[in-house]
Motif scaffolding. Structure first.
Motif, PDB file in Angstrom:
ATOM      1  N   LEU A   1       0.844  -1.189   0.000  1.00 21.21           N
ATOM      2  CA  LEU A   1       0.000   0.000   0.000  1.00 21.21           C
ATOM      3  C   LEU A   1       0.875   1.234   0.000  1.00 21.21           C
ATOM      4  N   ARG A   2       0.381   2.287  -0.608  1.00 18.90           N
ATOM      5  CA  ARG A   2       1.088   3.559  -0.591  1.00 18.90           C
ATOM      6  C   ARG A   2       0.720   4.347   0.671  1.00 18.90           C
TER       7      ARG A   2
ATOM      8  N   GLY B   1      -4.938   8.493   4.693  1.00 21.72           N
ATOM      9  CA  GLY B   1      -4.240   9.120   3.577  1.00 21.72           C
ATOM     10  C   GLY B   1      -2.790   9.422   3.887  1.00 21.72           C
ATOM     11  N   ASP B   2      -2.311   8.971   5.039  1.00 15.83           N
ATOM     12  CA  ASP B   2      -0.922   9.184   5.431  1.00 15.83           C
ATOM     13  C   ASP B   2      -0.044   8.075   4.858  1.00 15.83           C
ATOM     14  N   PRO B   3       1.174   8.413   4.442  1.00 16.27           N
ATOM     15  CA  PRO B   3       2.059   7.367   3.905  1.00 16.27           C
ATOM     16  C   PRO B   3       2.574   6.455   5.014  1.00 16.27           C
ATOM     17  N   PHE B   4       2.769   5.198   4.655  1.00 18.62           N
ATOM     18  CA  PHE B   4       3.491   4.290   5.528  1.00 18.62           C
ATOM     19  C   PHE B   4       4.977   4.602   5.359  1.00 18.62           C
ATOM     20  N   PRO B   5       5.795   4.546   6.419  1.00 23.89           N
ATOM     21  CA  PRO B   5       7.227   4.836   6.266  1.00 23.89           C
ATOM     22  C   PRO B   5       7.907   3.968   5.207  1.00 23.89           C
ATOM     23  N   GLY B   6       7.604   2.677   5.180  1.00 25.38           N
ATOM     24  CA  GLY B   6       8.203   1.809   4.174  1.00 25.38           C
ATOM     25  C   GLY B   6       7.831   2.234   2.768  1.00 25.38           C
ATOM     26  N   SER B   7       6.579   2.579   2.571  1.00 22.53           N
ATOM     27  CA  SER B   7       6.116   3.009   1.247  1.00 22.53           C
ATOM     28  C   SER B   7       6.748   4.329   0.834  1.00 22.53           C
ATOM     29  N   ALA B   8       6.872   5.252   1.771  1.00 18.93           N
ATOM     30  CA  ALA B   8       7.487   6.541   1.453  1.00 18.93           C
ATOM     31  C   ALA B   8       8.920   6.337   0.968  1.00 18.93           C
ATOM     32  N   TYR B   9       9.658   5.457   1.634  1.00 18.23           N
ATOM     33  CA  TYR B   9      11.039   5.198   1.209  1.00 18.23           C
ATOM     34  C   TYR B   9      11.091   4.412  -0.095  1.00 18.23           C
ATOM     35  N   LEU B  10      10.150   3.513  -0.295  1.00 14.00           N
ATOM     36  CA  LEU B  10      10.096   2.807  -1.581  1.00 14.00           C
ATOM     37  C   LEU B  10       9.821   3.786  -2.719  1.00 14.00           C
ATOM     38  N   LEU B  11       8.916   4.729  -2.493  1.00 11.49           N
ATOM     39  CA  LEU B  11       8.650   5.738  -3.522  1.00 11.49           C
ATOM     40  C   LEU B  11       9.884   6.592  -3.790  1.00 11.49           C
ATOM     41  N   ALA B  12      10.701   6.800  -2.758  1.00 16.90           N
ATOM     42  CA  ALA B  12      11.915   7.608  -2.920  1.00 16.90           C
ATOM     43  C   ALA B  12      13.055   6.832  -3.575  1.00 16.90           C
ATOM     44  N   LEU B  13      13.209   5.545  -3.255  1.00 11.38           N
ATOM     45  CA  LEU B  13      14.385   4.790  -3.694  1.00 11.38           C
ATOM     46  C   LEU B  13      14.142   3.820  -4.844  1.00 11.38           C
ATOM     47  N   ALA B  14      12.923   3.398  -5.075  1.00 13.55           N
ATOM     48  CA  ALA B  14      12.673   2.392  -6.109  1.00 13.55           C
ATOM     49  C   ALA B  14      13.102   2.906  -7.477  1.00 13.55           C
ATOM     50  N   ASP B  15      13.702   2.009  -8.230  1.00 11.25           N
ATOM     51  CA  ASP B  15      14.139   2.334  -9.588  1.00 11.25           C
ATOM     52  C   ASP B  15      12.986   2.265 -10.573  1.00 11.25           C
ATOM     53  N   ASP B  16      11.942   1.542 -10.198  1.00  9.13           N
ATOM     54  CA  ASP B  16      10.796   1.364 -11.075  1.00  9.13           C
ATOM     55  C   ASP B  16       9.553   1.324 -10.195  1.00  9.13           C
TER      56      ASP B  16
END
Length: 183
Positions: free
Chosen positions: A110-111, A116-131
């Motif tokens: 989940l994002r 409507g608040d980001p999960f910490p893991g999702s926020a970092y995935l959105l920042a670091l994911a290459d795709d």
């Protein structure tokens, strides 16, 4: 070059189904994969990735102490379900696993939460994911669902509470932005 992938959606979009399909595709070609799900998600039992369509598979779990770099998997791909529950350090480890060790990592989660608040893991995935890819889902009104709504036992919306409350269709609904703010 290996990448860190993040596949996200609202609840009930088929993330676990997609993960199980990717694992099957690798294994059908004789490749080994390593699958993880969050230790706290015990809806179907500990270490179970379960699709609402029926397929289920026992997998390894990750918790707050899991060090993905220490595991040194000898696999063609690492797949992570319920990736919103990753810590920021774990997301960094998975990024490093892809970038330095050359192991593709595909995370599904989940994002954002029911507020409507980001999960910490999702926020970092959105920042670091290459795709990054959104898995589409539909709101009851027919528009694209991008948000999650938590409901009580009577189906009434809950707007406050802890960020994490494990549940499935009995506890959450997907919604478009308009329905999320108007209900």
């Amino acid at each position: 070059m290996a990448k860190l992938y993040f596949r996200y959606s609202a609840m009930n979009a088929g993330k676990s189904t997609a993960l199980l399909q990717v694992a099957h595709n690798y294994e059908e070609q004789g490749q080994k994969v390593k699958l993880y799900t969050a230790l706290i998600d015990i809806r179907y039992g500990v270490g179970q990735v379960t699709s609402r369509l029926g397929p289920q598979r026992h997998v390894d779990t990750f918790g707050p102490e899991t060090d993905f770099l220490a595991e040194k998997p000898q696999v063609a791909c690492v797949l992570v379900d319920e990736a919103q529950f990753l810590s920021t350090v774990q997301v960094q480890q998975l990024h490093q696993l892809a970038q330095v060790k050359g192991v593709p990592v595909i995370c599904y989660g989940l994002r954002s939460d029911f507020r409507g608040d980001p999960f910490p893991g999702s926020a970092y995935l959105l920042a670091l994911a290459d795709d990054i890819e959104e898995i589409k889902n539909i709101c009851t009104c027919g528009k694209k669902a991008t948000m999650n709504v938590r409901v009580d036992d009577d189906g009434q919306r809950i707007r406050e509470g802890e960020q994490v409350a494990i549940g499935g269709n009995e506890r959450y609904r997907q919604a478009c932005g308009r329905c999320f703010y108007s209900s």
